[in-house]
Design an enzyme around this catalytic site. Structure first.
Site, PDB file in Angstrom:
ATOM      1  N   ILE A 142       0.837  -1.207   0.000  1.00 32.19           N
ATOM      2  CA  ILE A 142       0.000   0.000   0.000  1.00 32.19           C
ATOM      3  C   ILE A 142       0.870   1.254   0.000  1.00 32.19           C
ATOM      4  N   LEU A 177      13.192  -2.507   4.162  1.00 34.96           N
ATOM      5  CA  LEU A 177      13.284  -3.589   3.173  1.00 34.96           C
ATOM      6  C   LEU A 177      13.333  -4.958   3.849  1.00 34.96           C
ATOM      7  N   ASP A 192      15.184   1.752   9.581  1.00 35.58           N
ATOM      8  CA  ASP A 192      14.251   1.015  10.447  1.00 35.58           C
ATOM      9  C   ASP A 192      13.505   2.011  11.336  1.00 35.58           C
ATOM     10  N   THR A 214      -6.089  -0.817  10.843  1.00 38.62           N
ATOM     11  CA  THR A 214      -6.821  -1.879  10.155  1.00 38.62           C
ATOM     12  C   THR A 214      -8.155  -2.172  10.848  1.00 38.62           C
ATOM     13  N   ASP A 215      -9.119  -2.669  10.072  1.00 40.40           N
ATOM     14  CA  ASP A 215     -10.404  -3.065  10.664  1.00 40.40           C
ATOM     15  C   ASP A 215     -10.241  -4.278  11.582  1.00 40.40           C
ATOM     16  N   GLU A 216      -9.101  -4.996  11.464  1.00 37.96           N
ATOM     17  CA  GLU A 216      -8.918  -6.206  12.290  1.00 37.96           C
ATOM     18  C   GLU A 216      -8.828  -5.882  13.771  1.00 37.96           C
ATOM     19  N   TYR A 264      -1.119 -10.187  15.198  1.00 34.15           N
ATOM     20  CA  TYR A 264      -1.013  -9.028  14.291  1.00 34.15           C
ATOM     21  C   TYR A 264      -1.985  -7.932  14.706  1.00 34.15           C
ATOM     22  N   SER A 315      -1.228  -6.178  17.908  1.00 32.00           N
ATOM     23  CA  SER A 315      -0.125  -5.204  17.825  1.00 32.00           C
ATOM     24  C   SER A 315      -0.605  -3.902  17.181  1.00 32.00           C
ATOM     25  N   LYS A 316      -1.474  -4.006  16.172  1.00 27.21           N
ATOM     26  CA  LYS A 316      -2.002  -2.788  15.533  1.00 27.21           C
ATOM     27  C   LYS A 316      -2.916  -2.030  16.506  1.00 27.21           C
ATOM     28  N   LEU A 341      -4.230 -13.486   0.178  1.00 26.74           N
ATOM     29  CA  LEU A 341      -5.163 -14.351  -0.559  1.00 26.74           C
ATOM     30  C   LEU A 341      -5.148 -14.142  -2.086  1.00 26.74           C
ATOM     31  N   PRO A 382      -4.853 -22.960  -1.664  1.00 29.75           N
ATOM     32  CA  PRO A 382      -5.172 -23.452  -0.314  1.00 29.75           C
ATOM     33  C   PRO A 382      -6.258 -22.613   0.370  1.00 29.75           C
TER      34      PRO A 382
HETATM   35  P1  NAD Z   1       3.363  -4.832   3.428  1.00 34.59           P
HETATM   36  O1  NAD Z   1       3.770  -5.971   4.308  1.00 34.59           O
HETATM   37  O2  NAD Z   1       3.201  -5.056   1.971  1.00 34.59           O
HETATM   38  O3  NAD Z   1       4.386  -3.635   3.599  1.00 34.59           O
HETATM   39  C1  NAD Z   1       4.938  -3.269   4.841  1.00 34.59           C
HETATM   40  C2  NAD Z   1       6.231  -2.491   4.566  1.00 34.59           C
HETATM   41  O4  NAD Z   1       6.773  -2.055   5.832  1.00 34.59           O
HETATM   42  C3  NAD Z   1       7.312  -3.332   3.869  1.00 34.59           C
HETATM   43  O5  NAD Z   1       7.850  -2.610   2.775  1.00 34.59           O
HETATM   44  C4  NAD Z   1       8.370  -3.528   4.951  1.00 34.59           C
HETATM   45  O6  NAD Z   1       9.690  -3.632   4.438  1.00 34.59           O
HETATM   46  C5  NAD Z   1       8.189  -2.270   5.793  1.00 34.59           C
HETATM   47  N1  NAD Z   1       8.658  -2.437   7.179  1.00 34.59           N
HETATM   48  C6  NAD Z   1       8.390  -3.476   8.012  1.00 34.59           C
HETATM   49  N2  NAD Z   1       9.035  -3.292   9.185  1.00 34.59           N
HETATM   50  C7  NAD Z   1       9.705  -2.110   9.085  1.00 34.59           C
HETATM   51  C8  NAD Z   1      10.542  -1.377   9.974  1.00 34.59           C
HETATM   52  N3  NAD Z   1      10.818  -1.828  11.219  1.00 34.59           N
HETATM   53  N4  NAD Z   1      11.054  -0.210   9.556  1.00 34.59           N
HETATM   54  C9  NAD Z   1      10.791   0.253   8.297  1.00 34.59           C
HETATM   55  N5  NAD Z   1      10.031  -0.402   7.413  1.00 34.59           N
HETATM   56  C10 NAD Z   1       9.484  -1.571   7.803  1.00 34.59           C
HETATM   57  O7  NAD Z   1       2.023  -4.271   4.085  1.00 34.59           O
HETATM   58  P2  NAD Z   1       0.777  -3.541   3.399  1.00 34.59           P
HETATM   59  O8  NAD Z   1      -0.236  -4.538   3.044  1.00 34.59           O
HETATM   60  O9  NAD Z   1       1.274  -2.577   2.388  1.00 34.59           O
HETATM   61  O10 NAD Z   1       0.224  -2.747   4.672  1.00 34.59           O
HETATM   62  C11 NAD Z   1       0.681  -1.436   4.949  1.00 34.59           C
HETATM   63  C12 NAD Z   1      -0.031  -0.929   6.204  1.00 34.59           C
HETATM   64  O11 NAD Z   1      -1.440  -0.927   5.978  1.00 34.59           O
HETATM   65  C13 NAD Z   1       0.200  -1.796   7.431  1.00 34.59           C
HETATM   66  O12 NAD Z   1       0.376  -0.946   8.547  1.00 34.59           O
HETATM   67  C14 NAD Z   1      -1.068  -2.618   7.571  1.00 34.59           C
HETATM   68  O13 NAD Z   1      -1.337  -2.908   8.923  1.00 34.59           O
HETATM   69  C15 NAD Z   1      -2.097  -1.644   7.012  1.00 34.59           C
HETATM   70  N6  NAD Z   1      -3.294  -2.254   6.382  1.00 34.59           N
HETATM   71  C16 NAD Z   1      -3.164  -3.197   5.399  1.00 34.59           C
HETATM   72  C17 NAD Z   1      -4.306  -3.699   4.772  1.00 34.59           C
HETATM   73  C18 NAD Z   1      -4.207  -4.736   3.669  1.00 34.59           C
HETATM   74  O14 NAD Z   1      -5.238  -5.247   3.238  1.00 34.59           O
HETATM   75  N7  NAD Z   1      -3.038  -5.062   3.158  1.00 34.59           N
HETATM   76  C19 NAD Z   1      -5.564  -3.240   5.153  1.00 34.59           C
HETATM   77  C20 NAD Z   1      -5.662  -2.297   6.183  1.00 34.59           C
HETATM   78  C21 NAD Z   1      -4.510  -1.796   6.769  1.00 34.59           C
HETATM   79  O1  DAU Z   2      -8.703  -6.495   7.077  1.00 34.68           O
HETATM   80  C1  DAU Z   2      -7.488  -5.825   6.843  1.00 34.68           C
HETATM   81  C2  DAU Z   2      -6.348  -6.816   6.873  1.00 34.68           C
HETATM   82  O2  DAU Z   2      -6.449  -7.586   5.678  1.00 34.68           O
HETATM   83  C3  DAU Z   2      -4.979  -6.158   6.990  1.00 34.68           C
HETATM   84  O3  DAU Z   2      -4.880  -5.487   8.217  1.00 34.68           O
HETATM   85  C4  DAU Z   2      -3.867  -7.193   6.878  1.00 34.68           C
HETATM   86  O4  DAU Z   2      -2.608  -6.569   6.858  1.00 34.68           O
HETATM   87  C5  DAU Z   2      -4.057  -7.968   5.579  1.00 34.68           C
HETATM   88  O5  DAU Z   2      -3.090  -8.980   5.485  1.00 34.68           O
HETATM   89  C6  DAU Z   2      -5.460  -8.562   5.506  1.00 34.68           C
HETATM   90  O6  DAU Z   2      -5.624  -9.603   6.496  1.00 34.68           O
HETATM   91  P1  DAU Z   2      -6.366 -10.990   6.160  1.00 34.68           P
HETATM   92  O7  DAU Z   2      -5.898 -12.006   7.103  1.00 34.68           O
HETATM   93  O8  DAU Z   2      -7.831 -10.773   6.029  1.00 34.68           O
HETATM   94  O9  DAU Z   2      -5.786 -11.213   4.658  1.00 34.68           O
HETATM   95  P2  DAU Z   2      -5.273 -12.542   3.918  1.00 34.68           P
HETATM   96  O10 DAU Z   2      -5.100 -12.172   2.484  1.00 34.68           O
HETATM   97  O11 DAU Z   2      -4.155 -13.184   4.620  1.00 34.68           O
HETATM   98  O12 DAU Z   2      -6.548 -13.498   4.035  1.00 34.68           O
HETATM   99  C7  DAU Z   2      -7.805 -13.123   3.507  1.00 34.68           C
HETATM  100  C8  DAU Z   2      -8.770 -14.259   3.820  1.00 34.68           C
HETATM  101  O13 DAU Z   2      -8.384 -15.387   3.036  1.00 34.68           O
HETATM  102  C9  DAU Z   2      -8.749 -14.716   5.257  1.00 34.68           C
HETATM  103  O14 DAU Z   2     -10.061 -15.105   5.658  1.00 34.68           O
HETATM  104  C10 DAU Z   2      -7.843 -15.939   5.253  1.00 34.68           C
HETATM  105  C11 DAU Z   2      -8.094 -16.524   3.867  1.00 34.68           C
HETATM  106  N1  DAU Z   2      -6.937 -17.245   3.284  1.00 34.68           N
HETATM  107  C12 DAU Z   2      -5.741 -16.600   3.223  1.00 34.68           C
HETATM  108  C13 DAU Z   2      -4.623 -17.258   2.724  1.00 34.68           C
HETATM  109  C14 DAU Z   2      -3.279 -16.554   2.684  1.00 34.68           C
HETATM  110  C15 DAU Z   2      -7.096 -18.551   2.800  1.00 34.68           C
HETATM  111  O15 DAU Z   2      -8.204 -19.113   2.825  1.00 34.68           O
HETATM  112  N2  DAU Z   2      -5.984 -19.193   2.296  1.00 34.68           N
HETATM  113  C16 DAU Z   2      -4.752 -18.599   2.264  1.00 34.68           C
HETATM  114  O16 DAU Z   2      -3.775 -19.252   1.819  1.00 34.68           O
END
Ligand code: NAD
Ligand code: DAU
Length: 338
Positions: free
Chosen positions: A13, A37, A61, A125-127, A150, A153-154, A190, A205
């Site tokens: 993101i 990274l 970092d 996050t909504d989690e 996870y 921690s958020k 996913l 899976p």
């Molecule tokens: P991501 O794992 O793709 O990216 C995280 C980035 O943070 C990576 O580039 C990693 O290298 C960097 N990072 C990790 N630890 C670090 C540190 N100690 N110092 C500096 N950089 C560091 O994650 P994402 O999916 O892009 O999520 C970004 C943010 O959005 C997160 O805070 C996550 O909780 C939040 N979020 C994600 C989703 C989703 O669906 N992916 C939804 C809601 C909120």
């Molecule tokens: O809701 C926001 C969150 O969405 C973010 O805060 C997280 O960073 C992001 O990773 C995501 O969390 P989820 O656990 O919902 O995403 P994930 O893609 O891991 O899984 C989505 C759904 O799919 C979940 O119900 C688990 C399921 N799943 C996931 C994987 C990786 C499977 O069934 N099989 C899989 O192999």
């Protein structure tokens, strides 16, 4: 000209946010991208933008106090994406999650407070709300009840920042978004995992019965919401961001299979995720009513376009799905899929 520190800028993101800010010709903000990274950070996510005149990338970092203190002296605004973000990895081990998501946020907040930055956007996050039953939506007033290491921690970071607002008038705004999809998502999540597995002619899976529900939002919409909150959100407030787009995992799986011309024999029901949250769904009415934000990308178009992006960018994900990534895959899925 504002100087915006974007942490986690080489992740999914964060990199989409940086590209959006740099692609906007009417914007004169200077973007300082910071990322340590980790396995999820990838400089290729910013390819084409490294020499942009409004952009600087810094490797570092967020837990490194001296380094962050020095960097913070140069910036006006922080947008904190940096995190360990994958629920399954937090179940294997939570230490990196506690270190970065809580400790790193504290380091950023203390430096931001010391240097009087004008705004701190926490991308949460909504989690943090836990799991819903069959009905109801998460609103900003819903109690925090995280279920995974996870999300705990958020949630901890959110509570710390809100306490800084209460105690120190710290200028924080928090977004809590639902599941994102789109280009450059690490193929442990996913949608990119299933698309790339199928492109490699491997099974997908599905955890348990596949009837867990998520509210999917295109990453472009999440980035526009973050920008809106950064510019117009009210200090100390939380903003829920969602797509009004609830989908059971099995339905998403079938949509991907159909787009790629594969049948249901590619579905493998595997052992469920421990403590798996059953349903997330967001009430994003505050974003619409107070800030005028609404999602723009329709899932019926956004999902196929995303699948096509992975088809057309196989060199990006094949470079990731080799080496170290396979060790994680083996640990997570063992011999359950091949
Ligand atoms: P991501 O794992 O793709 O990216 C995280 C980035 O943070 C990576 O580039 C990693 O290298 C960097 N990072 C990790 N630890 C670090 C540190 N100690 N110092 C500096 N950089 C560091 O994650 P994402 O999916 O892009 O999520 C970004 C943010 O959005 C997160 O805070 C996550 O909780 C939040 N979020 C994600 C989703 C989703 O669906 N992916 C939804 C809601 C909120
Ligand atoms: O809701 C926001 C969150 O969405 C973010 O805060 C997280 O960073 C992001 O990773 C995501 O969390 P989820 O656990 O919902 O995403 P994930 O893609 O891991 O899984 C989505 C759904 O799919 C979940 O119900 C688990 C399921 N799943 C996931 C994987 C990786 C499977 O069934 N099989 C899989 O192999």
């Amino acid at each position: 000209m504002r100087k915006i520190l974007v942490t986690g800028a080489a992740g999914f993101i964060g990199s989409n946010f940086v590209r959006m800010m740099l692609d906007d010709a009417s914007c004169d903000d200077k973007i300082i991208s910071l990322d340590s990274l980790t396995y999820a950070g990838n400089l290729a996510n910013l390819d084409g933008y490294h020499d942009h005149d409004r952009h600087t990338f810094v490797k570092g970092d967020i837990c490194d106090e001296a380094f962050i203190d020095q960097l913070m002296a140069e910036v006006d605004i922080v947008v904190n994406f940096a995190a360990e973000s994958h629920v399954d990895r937090s179940i294997h081990s939570s230490s990196d999650f506690i270190r970065t998501n809580i400790g790193g946020t504290q380091v950023l907040a203390d430096a931001a407070k010391k240097h009087n930055i004008t705004r701190f956007v926490q991308v949460s996050t909504d989690e943090v709300y836990g799991s819903l039953g069959k009905t109801g939506l998460f609103s900003e007033a819903t109690s925090i009840k995280p279920n995974s290491p996870y999300s705990a921690s958020k949630a901890s970071a959110d509570l710390l920042l809100l306490a800084y607002f209460h105690t120190h008038s710290f200028p924080v705004v928090i977004t809590r978004c639902s599941n994102n999809y789109g280009p450059y998502q690490f193929p442990e999540k996913l949608i990119p995992l299933f698309v790339t597995n199928l492109l490699e002619d491997k099974k997908v899976p599905v955890y348990g019965d596949g009837m867990q529900i998520r509210d999917w939002l295109h990453v472009d919409d999440h980035c526009s919401a973050i920008r809106t909150v950064m510019d117009n959100g009210i200090e100390g407030e939380v903003y829920n961001v969602g797509g009004n787009n609830e989908q059971p995992n099995i339905e998403i799986t079938k949509m991907i299979l159909k787009h790629l011309g594969k049948d249901d024999t590619y579905i493998e029901h595997v052992t469920d995720r421990l403590g798996h949250d059953r349903r997330y769904a967001i009430d994003a009415s505050k974003m619409k009513e107070k800030l005028g934000w609404e999602p723009q990308v329709n899932f019926d178009q956004g999902l196929p376009a995303t699948i096509d992006w992975y088809i057309n960018n196989s060199s990006w994900w094949s470079a990731i799905k080799s080496g170290e990534y396979m060790n994680y895959y083996e640990k997570q899925y063992g011999t359950q899929t091949s």
